[in-house]
Design a protein around this motif. Sequence first.
Motif, PDB file in Angstrom:
ATOM      1  N   TRP A 258     -21.055   7.679   8.274  1.00  0.00           N
ATOM      2  CA  TRP A 258     -21.037   6.891   9.513  1.00  0.00           C
ATOM      3  C   TRP A 258     -20.464   7.715  10.657  1.00  0.00           C
TER       4      TRP A 258
ATOM      5  N   GLU B 117     -22.414   8.803  14.105  1.00  0.00           N
ATOM      6  CA  GLU B 117     -21.870   8.445  15.412  1.00  0.00           C
ATOM      7  C   GLU B 117     -21.608   9.684  16.267  1.00  0.00           C
TER       8      GLU B 117
ATOM      9  N   LEU C  46     -22.177   1.142  20.582  1.00  0.00           N
ATOM     10  CA  LEU C  46     -22.276   1.074  19.131  1.00  0.00           C
ATOM     11  C   LEU C  46     -21.222   0.093  18.638  1.00  0.00           C
ATOM     12  N   GLY C  47     -21.554  -0.635  17.577  1.00  0.00           N
ATOM     13  CA  GLY C  47     -20.591  -1.596  17.063  1.00  0.00           C
ATOM     14  C   GLY C  47     -21.233  -2.651  16.183  1.00  0.00           C
ATOM     15  N   PRO C  48     -20.420  -3.574  15.658  1.00  0.00           N
ATOM     16  CA  PRO C  48     -20.909  -4.594  14.738  1.00  0.00           C
ATOM     17  C   PRO C  48     -21.559  -5.784  15.448  1.00  0.00           C
TER      18      PRO C  48
ATOM     19  N   GLN D 193     -22.892  -9.062   8.637  1.00  0.00           N
ATOM     20  CA  GLN D 193     -22.292  -8.161   9.622  1.00  0.00           C
ATOM     21  C   GLN D 193     -23.021  -6.845   9.493  1.00  0.00           C
TER      22      GLN D 193
ATOM     23  N   HIS E  54     -24.502  -3.222  11.930  1.00  0.00           N
ATOM     24  CA  HIS E  54     -24.063  -2.365  13.035  1.00  0.00           C
ATOM     25  C   HIS E  54     -25.271  -1.818  13.788  1.00  0.00           C
ATOM     26  N   GLN E  55     -25.139  -1.787  15.086  1.00  0.00           N
ATOM     27  CA  GLN E  55     -26.213  -1.269  15.923  1.00  0.00           C
ATOM     28  C   GLN E  55     -25.696  -0.194  16.862  1.00  0.00           C
TER      29      GLN E  55
ATOM     30  N   VAL F  60     -27.856   0.735  12.187  1.00  0.00           N
ATOM     31  CA  VAL F  60     -27.151   1.867  11.583  1.00  0.00           C
ATOM     32  C   VAL F  60     -27.353   1.889  10.069  1.00  0.00           C
ATOM     33  N   GLU F  61     -27.202   0.723   9.422  1.00  0.00           N
ATOM     34  CA  GLU F  61     -27.362   0.683   7.970  1.00  0.00           C
ATOM     35  C   GLU F  61     -28.752   1.134   7.547  1.00  0.00           C
TER      36      GLU F  61
END
Length: 429
Positions: A21, A25, A108-110, A124, A126-127, A308-309
């Motif tokens: 991760w 990022e 970026l974040g949840p 939950q 993440h994008q 993200v996932e």
Amino acid sequence: MQRLAAIKGMNDILPPDSARWEWLEAVVRSLMQRYAYRAIRTPIVEPTALFVRGLGEVTDIVEKEMYSFEDRLNGEQLTLRPEATAGVVRAAVEHSLLHDGGKRLYYLGPMFRHERPQRGRYRQFHQIGVEALGFAGAEMDAEVILLAHALWAELGLAHVRLELNSLGQPEERKAHRAALIAYFERHADLLDEDARRRLHTNPLRILDTKNPAMQAMVEAAPQLMDYLGDASRAHLQAVQRILDAAGVAWRINPRLVRGMDYYNLTVFEFVTDQLGSQGTICGGGRYDYLIEQMGGKAAPAVGWALGVERVLELLKEQELAVPAIAPDAYAVVPDASALPVAMATLQQLRAQGVAVQMHSAAGTVQGMGSMKAQFKKADGSGARYALVFGVDELQAGMVSVKPLRDAGEQVRQPLTEVARWAASLQSAR
């Protein structure tokens, strides 16, 4: 006591997986800087009305997927953000970000959606996303697409295709909507329950059905492309010409729609066949009316968001190695009496930018543990060097630097010249 566990679909991200991760990022932040996009951070909790107004009352997200609740303190209706665009636009309006011109932003974040957890789809998730606010030209549509395409290259991802469509302008969609409703009414016996529910509220979403029994009927439905005016067609063609000049392959998908109501003109998705039903890893488009809808002065905008996932899952599927995070050196301390000198030296190394892992006895082990055990841990840490603070070394005012990844010679370095040999440790990265 009963053991507590995380909520299903809301996952812990633990070492060493968290390193993947952090690497992703870091790649994103570097790329955003090169494209002159600046970070924005918005709250995880927003007023529920923000998403109802911005996303549309009859979207799946608002109807079925939002985590909404009443604030017991003041009775406000609040929601955990299911996506970030609405919040970014709210922030831009609230703080008058566009008073001096357009802004290129990224985040970026949840995000949170109440749905059945499955591969690539979590409660939950993440994008990472970009929002270019205040720019009307087709070149900005192309720029955000080229940015995403560049990210796939940076990550080494292959087999990701770009699909384009145009949703035109409101009046064009209105005419297409009437034609769609008439068409689907003629085939009402083929509509499933979800399609019948959407027929008079959001018929465009029926085109995005995953029901195999409806595919043939949907394929024959009126296409929005046939209802576009000259200006909408010219906008899409301008995007295509820029992509062609940049060597980016694309294909038109006339059935491509997005899950939110705020889109107009260009919409796009980056899709893979390697993640099963969750094949869209990035999607976005233009939303020229959302800023005004949120109470701001009318201004155009375009953006995208990636999961993200899903991107990390695709990296794993394609067996692409992610650089491991490892210290430059591992401190081996045979005797606890050496700890004051050893730890003071490590602080100096860290101040010089050297990453050092300090050995520490675990559990009930007496003393610092054997040299053999410490070197085993040093090797397992991935460090390139072991720093040995032995009795003989310290009596001589030295430390031994032992290579762990090659056949180099072990050498002694003076404790008084940490800055000098710190540079050699860094240069070996």
